[in-house]
Design a protein around this motif. Structure first.
Motif, PDB file in Angstrom:
ATOM      1  N   ARG A  96      32.203  46.833  31.475  1.00 36.59           N
ATOM      2  CA  ARG A  96      33.023  46.925  32.513  1.00 36.59           C
ATOM      3  C   ARG A  96      32.421  47.035  33.828  1.00 36.59           C
ATOM      4  O   ARG A  96      32.859  46.448  34.735  1.00 36.59           O
ATOM      5  N   ASP A  97      31.184  47.505  33.830  1.00 38.12           N
ATOM      6  CA  ASP A  97      30.430  47.324  35.066  1.00 38.12           C
ATOM      7  C   ASP A  97      30.044  46.073  35.485  1.00 38.12           C
ATOM      8  O   ASP A  97      30.186  45.453  36.737  1.00 38.12           O
ATOM      9  N   ALA A  98      29.940  44.880  34.339  1.00 37.62           N
ATOM     10  CA  ALA A  98      29.585  43.379  34.910  1.00 37.62           C
ATOM     11  C   ALA A  98      31.009  42.619  35.732  1.00 37.62           C
ATOM     12  O   ALA A  98      30.961  42.237  36.399  1.00 37.62           O
ATOM     13  N   ALA A  99      32.085  43.315  34.872  1.00 40.88           N
ATOM     14  CA  ALA A  99      33.221  42.778  35.346  1.00 40.88           C
ATOM     15  C   ALA A  99      33.591  43.135  36.496  1.00 40.88           C
ATOM     16  O   ALA A  99      34.142  42.347  37.595  1.00 40.88           O
ATOM     17  N   LEU A 100      33.525  44.468  36.898  1.00 39.17           N
ATOM     18  CA  LEU A 100      34.092  45.050  38.134  1.00 39.17           C
ATOM     19  C   LEU A 100      33.063  44.673  39.344  1.00 39.17           C
ATOM     20  O   LEU A 100      33.504  44.315  40.388  1.00 39.17           O
ATOM     21  N   LYS A 101      31.677  44.301  39.021  1.00 41.47           N
ATOM     22  CA  LYS A 101      31.057  43.758  40.229  1.00 41.47           C
ATOM     23  C   LYS A 101      31.433  42.296  40.216  1.00 41.47           C
ATOM     24  O   LYS A 101      31.615  42.119  41.544  1.00 41.47           O
ATOM     25  N   LEU A 102      31.778  41.441  39.607  1.00 45.14           N
ATOM     26  CA  LEU A 102      32.084  40.228  39.791  1.00 45.14           C
ATOM     27  C   LEU A 102      33.386  40.178  40.456  1.00 45.14           C
ATOM     28  O   LEU A 102      33.947  39.415  41.571  1.00 45.14           O
ATOM     29  N   MET A 103      34.354  41.069  40.015  1.00 45.25           N
ATOM     30  CA  MET A 103      35.860  41.297  40.469  1.00 45.25           C
ATOM     31  C   MET A 103      35.830  41.733  41.949  1.00 45.25           C
ATOM     32  O   MET A 103      36.480  41.101  42.674  1.00 45.25           O
ATOM     33  N   GLU A 104      34.999  42.537  42.053  1.00 46.36           N
ATOM     34  CA  GLU A 104      34.808  43.065  43.774  1.00 46.36           C
ATOM     35  C   GLU A 104      34.591  42.420  44.194  1.00 46.36           C
ATOM     36  O   GLU A 104      35.004  41.921  45.587  1.00 46.36           O
ATOM     37  N   ALA A 105      33.511  41.368  44.034  1.00 50.04           N
ATOM     38  CA  ALA A 105      32.837  40.448  44.779  1.00 50.04           C
ATOM     39  C   ALA A 105      33.669  39.297  45.351  1.00 50.04           C
ATOM     40  O   ALA A 105      33.805  38.445  46.325  1.00 50.04           O
ATOM     41  N   SER A 106      34.959  39.384  44.465  1.00 51.31           N
ATOM     42  CA  SER A 106      35.961  38.138  44.428  1.00 51.31           C
ATOM     43  C   SER A 106      37.143  38.572  45.182  1.00 51.31           C
ATOM     44  O   SER A 106      38.195  37.941  45.336  1.00 51.31           O
ATOM     45  N   GLY A 107      37.283  39.785  45.591  1.00 54.53           N
ATOM     46  CA  GLY A 107      38.205  40.405  46.425  1.00 54.53           C
ATOM     47  C   GLY A 107      39.306  40.995  45.840  1.00 54.53           C
ATOM     48  O   GLY A 107      40.199  41.441  46.244  1.00 54.53           O
TER      49      GLY A 107
END
Length: 120
Positions: free
Chosen positions: A32-43
């Motif tokens: 979850r944390d890995a996905a959220l970090k990348l998703m947040e960085a992508s807007g």
């Protein structure tokens, strides 16, 4: 007559179950944390889930989640379009039921595809 295992066996089983639960929780949290970090960085915008195996996220560039889901499928990434859950056509649902590296790769592909969408 119902027989129960000895208390010592019950105790060991319960302790093993607790260890298993903690290990699984750690794995799910890492994904979850890995996905959220990348998703947040992508807007992407989302409510951070405490538990669960899905992320339901929106992006201002997504206008037709059904079409986006089909486009991503052609790139080897499966997401559920938000429109399948109600009036959420700018959302996608991503599962965390894959290995962390696969999730990171999928989010990378999703993000690169969304970058190419027509800006608002």
């Amino acid at each position: 007559m119902i027989r129960r295992p000895p208390r010592s066996t019950q105790s060991r089983s319960s302790a093993a179950s607790d260890v298993y639960k903690r290990q699984n929780l750690r794995i799910w949290n890492e994904r979850r944390d890995a996905a959220l970090k990348l998703m947040e960085a992508s807007g992407f915008e989302f409510v951070r889930p405490d538990v669960g195996m899905y992320i339901f996220a929106k992006h201002k560039k997504i206008k037709n989640s059904g079409a986006l889901a089909l486009e991503l499928l052609d790139k080897g990434v499966a997401v559920a379009p938000g429109c399948e859950f109600g009036p959420y056509d700018n959302f996608i649902r991503l599962t965390l039921c894959r290995q962390k590296e696969e999730i990171e790769e999928a989010v990378f592909i999703i993000s690169k595809h969304i970058e190419k969408l027509i800006p608002l």
